[in-house]
Design an enzyme around this catalytic site. Structure first.
Site, short mmCIF file in Angstrom:
data_model
loop_
_atom_site.label_atom_id
_atom_site.label_comp_id
_atom_site.label_asym_id
_atom_site.label_seq_id
_atom_site.Cartn_x
_atom_site.Cartn_y
_atom_site.Cartn_z
N GLU A 223 0.83 -1.19 0.00
CA GLU A 223 0.00 0.00 0.00
C GLU A 223 0.87 1.25 0.00
O GLU A 223 1.76 1.40 0.85
CB GLU A 223 -0.90 0.03 1.24
CG GLU A 223 -1.96 -1.05 1.27
CD GLU A 223 -2.86 -0.95 2.50
OE1 GLU A 223 -4.01 -1.39 2.42
OE2 GLU A 223 -2.41 -0.43 3.55
N CYS A 224 0.64 2.17 -0.91
CA CYS A 224 1.23 3.49 -0.97
C CYS A 224 2.75 3.43 -0.88
O CYS A 224 3.42 3.18 -1.86
CB CYS A 224 0.63 4.39 0.11
SG CYS A 224 0.82 6.16 -0.26
N GLY A 225 3.35 3.66 0.30
CA GLY A 225 4.79 3.58 0.41
C GLY A 225 5.32 2.23 0.00
O GLY A 225 6.41 2.12 -0.59
N SER B 206 -0.94 -0.88 -4.51
CA SER B 206 -1.86 0.21 -4.78
C SER B 206 -1.51 1.41 -3.92
O SER B 206 -0.83 1.28 -2.89
CB SER B 206 -3.30 -0.23 -4.49
OG SER B 206 -4.19 0.85 -4.47
#
Length: 491
Positions: free
Chosen positions: A338-340, A462
């Site tokens: 997720e993200c990072g 994502s």
């Protein structure tokens, strides 16, 4: 059945008035008295809970009306506050701010009403005297169904200033129970739209103790405890709906081991998500992409959000672990990011100074840092294909907050040279994988729909920070994928 849980919502008149400072200070002071304090954060924020956790050496849980829904908020609160002497719930933005300018959805007020919790209103009182009474009267009378029970004044100039603020509330039903003095030297450091992560560098123990001592000296803690203890009993939580219930009974314990990236670069996780993985039978094993040269013996990886751009050079230097992760993916190991975590799986992170730092290389793109915010807000996801979370059509809710964007890698301008005969070619498992967009993402505000979710083989990444209270099937699907990989490894 019902349970008495002393509780208090620490809300603000607006963002930036000092809710986190007040919550941490009060919690630290109560802990110094020997009380067990349970802490919660309204909304999707990942940073403020790190301050809560440091204040009481425990875990802070998010309570988000839109992502979780009322039943999950109530069950999470009841489960995680059980046994505590008092629960403090820090609000989000201003008390009545939420997803709509005309309704309470997503607001602190909504959570306070669901929990039947009294509210202590934090006011930035710098440059204010009698006007505090008008401000407080407006907040206290805005919604008769909500009980605003006390006022805490922040940024107080002196004892005399606090006395003036108290006098302004004389003969009014809402008391000023104290405040916190202006102290620029002890402010919590900020980054992006809010606070920095509460690591030792940003928040040493001495600073926590300082604010705890200030709360003891300046705030009427006994009055706040009396208000919290007067909250009415709450219905007992449904054990089946409580995160971690299955883990507590050992119903499926030991199905799989999931490696969770956790260090200075990766630490944005909703505590409820981790609880749900454990409830589905996962053993969670932490590892550091910055320091560890080898992956632990695990069946899947969970790479959460954080600040990989801040630590990009150290992540790039740890080539051994990046090789391990590529090899793990090449063997079909499930990886959820997720993200990072997504940024870490790209070919490189390009920081604001223009430098590109090599990353894992499973996502054929660069994560490019930008000066301005690129996405902020709630989203709803629907999977468009089978993923490691389960079949197509799964829906869940989450939040985005990012300063980076993905840009396709630039093709080489000349053909790469052939390797000399003595050099073995890189194994196929180390090559970037072809990408397909597995998510349809709808923004809560505006309703725009985009394709996202970068899937390749057993890798799913994502920019969305999902909260799995919105669909408990999702963590069960991830654990099932990890368990299946475990069986495959055992063959």
């Amino acid at each position: 059945m019902s349970r008495a849980i002393p509780r208090l919502v620490v809300a603000g008149t607006a963002s930036g008035v000092g809710k986190t400072t007040a919550t941490v200070a009060i919690a630290r002071a109560l802990r110094a008295r020997g009380l067990q304090v349970a802490l919660f954060k309204c909304g999707p924020d990942y940073l403020d809970p790190t301050y809560h956790a440091r204040a009481v050496a425990g875990t802070s849980h998010n309570l988000d009306g839109w992502m979780m829904g009322r039943d999950a908020v109530l069950s999470t609160f009841a489960a995680e506050a059980a046994g505590a002497d008092v629960a403090l719930i820090e609000g989000v933005m201003g008390l009545f701010d939420g997803a709509s300018p005309t309704g309470e959805e997503g607001s602190t007020a909504e959570i306070a009403k669901w929990l039947e919790a009294p509210v202590a209103l934090v006011v930035d009182a710098s440059g204010m005297a009698r006007s505090v009474a008008a401000l407080v009267q407006g907040f206290a009378g805005f919604d008769p169904a909500l009980r605003v029970a006390a006022v805490v004044c922040n940024q107080v100039g002196s004892r005399g200033h606090l006395d003036i603020l108290r006098q302004a509330q004389v003969n009014r039903s809402l008391p000023v129970v104290g405040g916190l003095p202006r102290d620029e030297a002890q402010r919590f450091p900020e980054r992006h739209l809010g606070l920095r992560t509460a690591d030792e560098a940003a928040l040493p123990e001495e600073r926590l103790d300082h604010w705890g001592a200030q709360a003891e000296a300046w705030i009427g803690l006994d009055a706040l405890l009396e208000i919290a203890r007067a909250a009415p009993p709450l219905p007992a939580a449904d054990a089946a709906a409580t995160p971690g219930a299955a883990a507590a009974t050992g119903a499926q314990r030991g199905r799989a081991r999931i490696g969770v990236a956790f260090d200075e670069a990766f630490h944005f996780y909703y505590a409820g998500n981790l609880r749900r993985l454990e409830a589905a039978g996962a053993e969670l094993v932490r590892f550091s992409p910055i320091r560890d040269a080898r992956l632990p013996d695990v069946d899947a990886l969970y790479l959460g959000g954080g600040y990989p751009e801040v630590h990009a050079e150290r992540l790039a230097d740890n080539a051994a672990l990046r090789d391990e992760i590529r090899a793990f993916a090449g063997r079909g190991g499930p990886i959820y990011a997720e993200c990072g975590g997504l940024m870490y799986l790209t070919e490189a992170i390009r920081t604001l100074d223009g430098r590109a730092h090599a990353m894992v290389g499973l996502v054929p793109a660069e994560a490019v840092m930008c000066e301005k915010l690129q996405a902020l807000g709630y989203v709803e996801v629907e999977t468009q294909a089978r993923t490691i979370l389960g079949g197509a059509g799964l829906r869940f809710r989450g939040h985005q907050f990012r300063y980076s964007e993905l840009r396709p890698s630039q093709p080489a301008t000349t053909a790469p040279a052939e390797p000399p005969p003595t050099q073995a070619p890189a194994p196929p498992e180390h090559a970037p994988l072809p990408i397909e967009h597995a998510y349809s993402v709808r923004r809560r505000r505006g309703g725009q729909v985009t394709r996202e979710g970068y899937q390749a083989g057993s890798v799913l990444a994502s920019y969305v920070h999902a909260h799995w209270a919105s669909n408990p099937i999702v963590p069960e699907g991830l654990v099932a994928s990890a368990a299946a990989h475990r069986k495959e490894r055992a063959r």
